[in-house]
Design a protein around this motif. Structure first.
Motif, short mmCIF file in Angstrom:
data_model
loop_
_atom_site.label_atom_id
_atom_site.label_comp_id
_atom_site.label_asym_id
_atom_site.label_seq_id
_atom_site.Cartn_x
_atom_site.Cartn_y
_atom_site.Cartn_z
N ARG A 298 0.82 -1.20 0.00
CA ARG A 298 0.00 0.00 0.00
C ARG A 298 0.86 1.26 0.00
NH1 ARG A 298 -5.36 -1.19 1.11
NH2 ARG A 298 -5.73 -3.25 2.05
N VAL A 299 1.92 1.25 0.82
CA VAL A 299 2.81 2.41 0.89
C VAL A 299 3.51 2.64 -0.44
CG1 VAL A 299 4.86 3.37 2.00
CG2 VAL A 299 3.15 2.16 3.37
N ILE A 300 3.95 1.55 -1.06
CA ILE A 300 4.62 1.66 -2.36
C ILE A 300 3.68 2.23 -3.41
CG2 ILE A 300 5.68 0.33 -4.23
CD1 ILE A 300 6.61 -1.65 -1.99
N ARG A 301 2.45 1.71 -3.44
CA ARG A 301 1.46 2.21 -4.41
C ARG A 301 1.16 3.69 -4.18
NH1 ARG A 301 -4.57 0.44 -3.67
NH2 ARG A 301 -4.22 1.95 -1.99
N GLY B 232 1.75 9.39 -5.61
CA GLY B 232 2.00 10.74 -5.15
C GLY B 232 3.10 11.47 -5.90
N LEU B 233 4.10 10.75 -6.41
CA LEU B 233 5.24 11.44 -7.04
C LEU B 233 4.83 12.31 -8.26
CD1 LEU B 233 8.04 8.77 -6.65
CD2 LEU B 233 7.93 11.02 -5.59
N PRO B 234 4.15 11.82 -9.29
CA PRO B 234 3.86 10.41 -9.61
C PRO B 234 5.06 9.77 -10.30
CG PRO B 234 2.90 11.83 -11.27
CD PRO B 234 3.56 12.76 -10.28
N ALA B 235 5.21 8.46 -10.13
CA ALA B 235 6.33 7.73 -10.72
C ALA B 235 6.00 7.29 -12.14
CB ALA B 235 6.65 6.51 -9.87
N ASP B 236 7.01 7.29 -13.01
CA ASP B 236 6.86 6.79 -14.38
C ASP B 236 7.19 5.31 -14.48
OD1 ASP B 236 6.28 9.39 -15.55
OD2 ASP B 236 8.37 9.87 -15.14
N LEU B 237 8.03 4.83 -13.55
CA LEU B 237 8.43 3.42 -13.55
C LEU B 237 8.69 3.01 -12.10
CD1 LEU B 237 9.32 0.85 -15.19
CD2 LEU B 237 11.65 1.76 -15.07
N LEU B 238 8.23 1.82 -11.75
CA LEU B 238 8.45 1.26 -10.42
C LEU B 238 9.31 0.02 -10.57
CD1 LEU B 238 7.86 1.05 -7.38
CD2 LEU B 238 5.68 -0.02 -7.96
N VAL B 239 10.44 -0.04 -9.85
CA VAL B 239 11.36 -1.17 -9.93
C VAL B 239 11.35 -1.91 -8.60
CG1 VAL B 239 13.74 -1.91 -10.37
CG2 VAL B 239 12.83 0.14 -11.51
N MET B 240 11.12 -3.22 -8.66
CA MET B 240 11.06 -4.04 -7.45
C MET B 240 11.82 -5.33 -7.64
SD MET B 240 7.06 -3.64 -6.30
CE MET B 240 7.43 -4.39 -4.70
N GLY B 241 12.36 -5.85 -6.55
CA GLY B 241 13.04 -7.14 -6.58
C GLY B 241 12.07 -8.27 -6.28
N GLU C 289 3.71 -9.07 -6.09
CA GLU C 289 2.51 -9.49 -6.81
C GLU C 289 1.36 -8.52 -6.57
OE1 GLU C 289 -0.53 -13.34 -7.11
OE2 GLU C 289 1.27 -13.42 -5.85
N LYS C 290 1.19 -8.08 -5.32
CA LYS C 290 0.12 -7.14 -5.01
C LYS C 290 0.34 -5.80 -5.70
CE LYS C 290 -1.02 -9.21 -0.54
NZ LYS C 290 -0.99 -9.05 0.93
N VAL C 291 1.60 -5.34 -5.71
CA VAL C 291 1.90 -4.07 -6.37
C VAL C 291 1.66 -4.19 -7.87
CG1 VAL C 291 3.72 -2.42 -6.91
CG2 VAL C 291 3.51 -3.30 -4.60
N LEU C 292 2.05 -5.32 -8.45
CA LEU C 292 1.85 -5.52 -9.90
C LEU C 292 0.39 -5.36 -10.30
CD1 LEU C 292 4.19 -8.54 -10.68
CD2 LEU C 292 4.28 -6.31 -11.78
#
Length: 208
Positions: A71-74, A79-88, A105-108
């Motif tokens: 939820r925090v990541i989303r 809020g930024l808003p981000a153009d790309l989100l990178v996760m491991g 998986e939830k963020v995806l």
């Protein structure tokens, strides 16, 4: 926007190189359920993690936030808003994934922007473009158009080649399973499905 976990050391280099190629800023986030002392330690760990890459020529901002990680990541991406989100990814599967859940998986499923997942792969060893060959998997639904747009953007920035891939699932009777009996119509049906898929791929990339 980059989500950092304890196992993220192997992917930081790739993220810095990617951001350098694309000319973008990186924001690192560690989302944790913490008390004050653990939060302070997480901030120190995050600073140590990115310190070797501060000379890559990419502005890097670090944040340590508290809450339900996905939820925090989303919310931060929105809020930024981000153009790309990178996760491991950690390669969890089966009962472990069912028990622990998967933040990635939830963020995806809910992210407001494209998500690039990075598995436990060796660090990128060479200078220059991070990507040379890109496989873009397309299911030929409406979402495939956006998927291809992102892949084309990455390929353009890296002077890379794209393989646009669609997989036609095996039909009953082709897998060798005794649960099905092969029927004469299977062959023509498969050829028809393959021809339709090829036509859609050519339509998606008319200059290919």
């Amino acid at each position: 926007l980059v989500h950092i976990t304890r196992g993220a050391l192997g992917m930081i280099k790739n993220e810095a190189e990617l951001a350098g190629v694309l000319g973008h800023e990186i924001v690192h986030i560690t989302a944790k359920h913490t008390v004050s002392t653990i939060r302070d330690q997480a901030a120190k760990d995050t600073a140590l993690l990115v310190a070797p890459f501060l000379g890559e020529g990419v502005p890097i901002e670090t944040k340590v936030l508290e809450g339900d990680p996905w939820r925090v990541i989303r919310e931060e991406a929105e809020g930024l808003p981000a153009d790309l989100l990178v996760m491991g990814t950690h390669g969890r599967s089966g009962f472990e994934q069912l028990l622990l859940g998967s933040v990635t998986e939830k963020v995806l499923r809910r992210a407001p922007c494209p998500v690039l997942t990075v598995g436990e792969v060796p660090p990128h060893p060479r200078k220059g473009p991070l990507f040379r060959r890109i496989v873009c998997a397309a299911d030929l639904t409406q979402a495939s158009e956006r998927t291809l747009e992102v892949a084309l953007s990455l390929a353009s920035e890296n002077d890379a080649r794209i393989t646009l891939l669609h997989v036609v699932e095996s039909l009953p009777g082709e897998t060798g399973s005794r649960l099905y009996l092969a029927v004469p119509e299977i062959g023509p049906l498969r050829r028809d499905l393959v021809d339709q898929a090829r036509a859609q791929l050519r339509q998606a990339v008319p200059d290919a």
